[in-house]
Design an enzyme around this catalytic site. Structure first.
Site, PDB file in Angstrom:
ATOM      1  N   ARG A 378       0.861  -1.191   0.000  1.00 51.41           N
ATOM      2  CA  ARG A 378       0.000   0.000   0.000  1.00 51.41           C
ATOM      3  C   ARG A 378       0.894   1.237   0.000  1.00 51.41           C
ATOM      4  O   ARG A 378       1.700   1.418   0.906  1.00 51.41           O
ATOM      5  CB  ARG A 378      -0.915   0.036   1.224  1.00 51.41           C
ATOM      6  N   HIS A 438       2.717  -9.964   0.846  1.00 50.99           N
ATOM      7  CA  HIS A 438       2.372  -9.033   1.923  1.00 50.99           C
ATOM      8  C   HIS A 438       3.604  -8.629   2.726  1.00 50.99           C
ATOM      9  O   HIS A 438       3.517  -7.849   3.665  1.00 50.99           O
ATOM     10  CB  HIS A 438       1.327  -9.710   2.834  1.00 50.99           C
ATOM     11  N   HIS A 592      -0.458  -2.025  14.925  1.00 48.24           N
ATOM     12  CA  HIS A 592      -0.238  -2.761  13.682  1.00 48.24           C
ATOM     13  C   HIS A 592       1.004  -3.637  13.711  1.00 48.24           C
ATOM     14  O   HIS A 592       1.162  -4.522  12.862  1.00 48.24           O
ATOM     15  CB  HIS A 592      -0.144  -1.756  12.517  1.00 48.24           C
TER      16      HIS A 592
END
Length: 715
Positions: A378, A438, A592
């Site tokens: 992202r 990821h 996170h």
């Protein structure tokens, strides 16, 4: 894998359904809007975050379960045995209760804002002067952009795009009853002020009120605001191998607007016939319809502060957070050389991401740098990091970018960046068939004095300058050549779509991550009641991992877990999980980081990772876990974990029945808010930065000597 029968009949009591666990998490987010220490505009934002989270939950999780119910009726949850239909029934029942909480907290926040001079007005309650002002504005600026539609045999029911607000009306002409729709234009500003930034109404409420003007000569019998949520769980793997993957993804993202409806929301109550008409047209059942008095889209709350009267809004919002600059410009300019001497550890959002971004910028210009390889999941739409990669490619360096186009709801942004990077000469890949990439890793390869040197950055979060100010993450920059060689092997494997590589230091999913985690957990089990495990992650759903943690608890291992979101493990079950504790920290920043610690003292092994303990991460994604070797950094991370485990302001403790209770300090002087503690520590670090003169003079050496001293002081 250990099965239920091998542990005992009570094992099912130790597990919770992931969807219901997620709803518990989102409820904790909503409770932040009821937290007395939060200013009112902050509370309003938390209601908005809750609603946005719930939207995505319906689009993805409810969408998937709806598909299972139709196409795989034999499917059951492997932890609780619930069918898809049973899960949906429980979800809809729980969500109905949560809508009531949203209404309650929204009304409370609206009243709190009103007491402070900020009024969210209902159009129906305005006086004559305000109504004249709004009607004039409606006819001049709003009505020309509206496209009303009557629904009858010549005007079929239109497609309602996913989460696009519409005004629904029931109209009457000469005893004939019909229904109509007006799409709320997205091009118009939703917040309409009535005076000097103290009173406002929302666009959809204005259109709803003046719908009778739009539908003249019909009489309005009933009117509301509505949205439809659609199944957006698109299949990213079912594509023609001859079609460019980026083109395929662009087409697939567009399909989200047209997929099956899974929820219908009304802002204002409507009659039975009104509700049934839309249910029938959208093929929805009663329990998929939700009615609320709160706005159906609260995203306006994030821009509200800047539009309000400055005097009236003072103190109503939390001051924006600026990460501390714990490295001077001089330090950042020389960080590549300093990493050769000592690893750099950054903790976002308490510390700025700028040292890493500056390192990439410098690498783009450094003649010794031969290549930069990076995985991107992202990106910020305005990314300085991506611009530096483009600059490096233009300077003739080899730039390899693995751009994961399947980053959910960021697909369009990633597609655009992949085009720009490719046009600049970067070698861009789009992930692996069947596996999302990821991992968060960047490898810089330099040739200095004829010798190849690796500098590797590995993190728990994305390379996104915007979210690095909002999410808690760890980022390690290291010149450990063993880690660098592993990183080089990883990128080579990604380039040839190989997921079965062998690595010396790194944990890499899907091949070795879970095995390495389980092996270290097994070593703690062998220690019995001397075993110690600390886990921090966003979600825990992997059944094999859960069963291994239960085994550890049954053998006396003390397991402390900080799990922000989904946790399918029930702690404190006698005889099974009574040595396991679980807390969830929900605060101003999104927790996170993923950290795993095994053992204590000199034997402690510590890893941080891009992966959560979910089957999708451990088995269906390319993820990375990285060891922490530097003793100063191990001490620093251990201290952070201790503070989080002691949090008694923002920590929710999970009970054996799956409920969560907010911890409270024993006295006002005993408050531990872990996130605010880290903010303050980073601020002090920045203030204690040695001056340029001190860095030069320290230890009688140059800048490098001063930097080494500074790095040591950080821990």
């Amino acid at each position: 894998m250990t099965e239920f029968s091998s542990i005992g009949a009570g094992i099912r009591e130790c597990m919770q359904n992931r969807e219901l666990s997620w709803l518990k998490f989102n409820e904790r987010v909503l409770e932040e809007s009821n937290f007395p220490d939060n200013p009112p505009l902050e509370k309003l934002k938390f209601i908005s975050i809750f609603c946005s989270n719930l939207d995505e939950f319906f689009m993805i999780r409810v969408g998937s379960l709806t598909d299972y119910m139709m196409y795989a009726p034999e499917y059951t949850d492997n932890k609780t045995g619930l069918t898809a239909e049973g899960q949906l029934k429980d979800i809809f029942s729980r969500v109905s209760i949560l809508y009531g909480l949203v209404e309650k907290y929204f009304i409370a926040v609206t009243e709190e804002l009103k007491k402070n001079g900020i009024h969210h007005m209902k159009v129906d309650d305005l006086d004559t002067d305000d109504m004249e002002f709004l009607e004039g504005r409606f006819e001049r600026e709003i009505m020309p952009l509206l496209s009303p539609q009557v629904i009858d045999n010549r005007h079929p029911f239109p497609h309602i795009n996913n989460k696009w607000m519409h005004i629904g009306v029931r109209i009457k002409k000469k005893e004939k009853l019909l229904f109509g729709l007006i799409a709320v234009p997205k091009i118009l500003e939703r917040v309409i002020f009535l005076d000097n930034g103290k009173r406002f109404v929302l666009l959809e409420d204005v259109i709803r009120h003046f719908a009778h003007i739009v539908f003249r000569p019909y009489e309005i019998v009933d009117r509301t605001v509505l949205t439809v949520t659609r199944n957006a769980d698109i299949n990213t793997e079912d594509h023609d191998e001859d079609v460019d993957y980026r083109v395929f993804m662009q087409a697939l993202v567009k399909k989200r607007q047209r997929l099956t409806p899974v929820r219908l929301e009304f802002q204002f109550g409507v009659g039975r016939e009104f509700k049934e008409f839309f249910m029938n047209k959208l093929d929805l059942k009663e329990d998929q319809v939700f009615v609320t008095s709160a706005p159906l889209d609260l995203s306006y709350s994030f821009g509200l502060e800047g539009k309000l009267n400055p005097e009236a809004s003072e103190g109503l919002a939390r001051p924006s957070h600026t990460p501390a600059e714990t490295y001077t410009q001089e330090m950042k300019a020389d960080i590549m050389k300093q990493v050769q001497r000592k690893d750099v550890l950054l903790s976002y959002p308490f510390e700025s991401m700028s040292p890493f971004v500056e390192m990439i910028r410098k690498a783009a210009e450094d003649p010794a740098v031969m290549s930069i390889k990076i995985t991107l999941y992202r990106l910020d739409s305005q990314s300085r990091l991506a611009e530096s990669l483009i600059r490096a490619a233009e300077n003739g360096k080899e730039i390899v970018v693995l751009m994961e186009l399947r980053a959910r709801f960021d697909e369009n942004n990633n597609i655009e960046w992949s085009k720009r990077l490719e046009e600049a000469g970067c070698h861009v890949m789009y992930g692996l068939p069947g596996y999302k990439v990821h991992s968060k890793i960047c490898l810089i390869t330099r040739k200095d004095g004829g010798k190849i040197q690796y500098v590797t950055q590995i993190g728990t979060g994305n390379y996104n300058e915007k979210t690095s100010k909002l999410y808690t993450d760890l980022s390690l920059i290291t010149a450990d050549q063993n880690i660098g060689r592993d990183a080089q092997v990883l990128f080579n494997n990604l380039l040839i779509a190989n997921t079965d590589g062998t690595y010396e230091r790194l944990w890499v999913a899907p091949n070795s991550f879970k095995n390495n985690f389980m092996d270290l957990l097994e070593k703690e089990i062998e220690k019995g009641d001397k075993g110690r495990v600390i886990i921090k992650c966003n979600s825990l759903t992997d059944k094999e991992v859960i069963l291994k943690l239960i085994e550890a608890s049954r053998n006396g291992v003390k397991v402390s877990m900080i799990v922000r979101g989904i946790c399918c493990l029930m702690p404190g079950i006698p005889g099974f999980t009574d040595n396991i504790s679980v807390i969830s920290i929900v605060g101003r920043f999104l927790e996170h980081s993923r950290i795993f610690c095994f053992g204590e003292g000199d034997e402690k092994k510590m890893f941080f990772a891009s992966a959560d303990l979910m089957t999708r991460n451990t088995e269906r994604r390319v993820e990375i876990g990285c060891p922490v070797y530097d003793e100063d950094h191990k001490k620093e991370i251990s201290g952070m974990l201790d503070i989080m485990l002691s949090d008694n302001v923002k920590a929710w403790e999970k009970s054996p029945d799956g409920s969560y209770t907010l911890r409270h300090p024993s006295s006002p002087g005993n408050r531990v808010n872990s996130q605010e503690t880290f903010v303050e520590r980073a601020r002090k670090r920045a203030e204690e930065l040695p001056s340029a003169k001190e860095r030069t003079a320290e230890r009688g050496g140059g800048f490098g000597a001063g930097m080494i001293a500074f790095f040591s002081k950080r821990s």
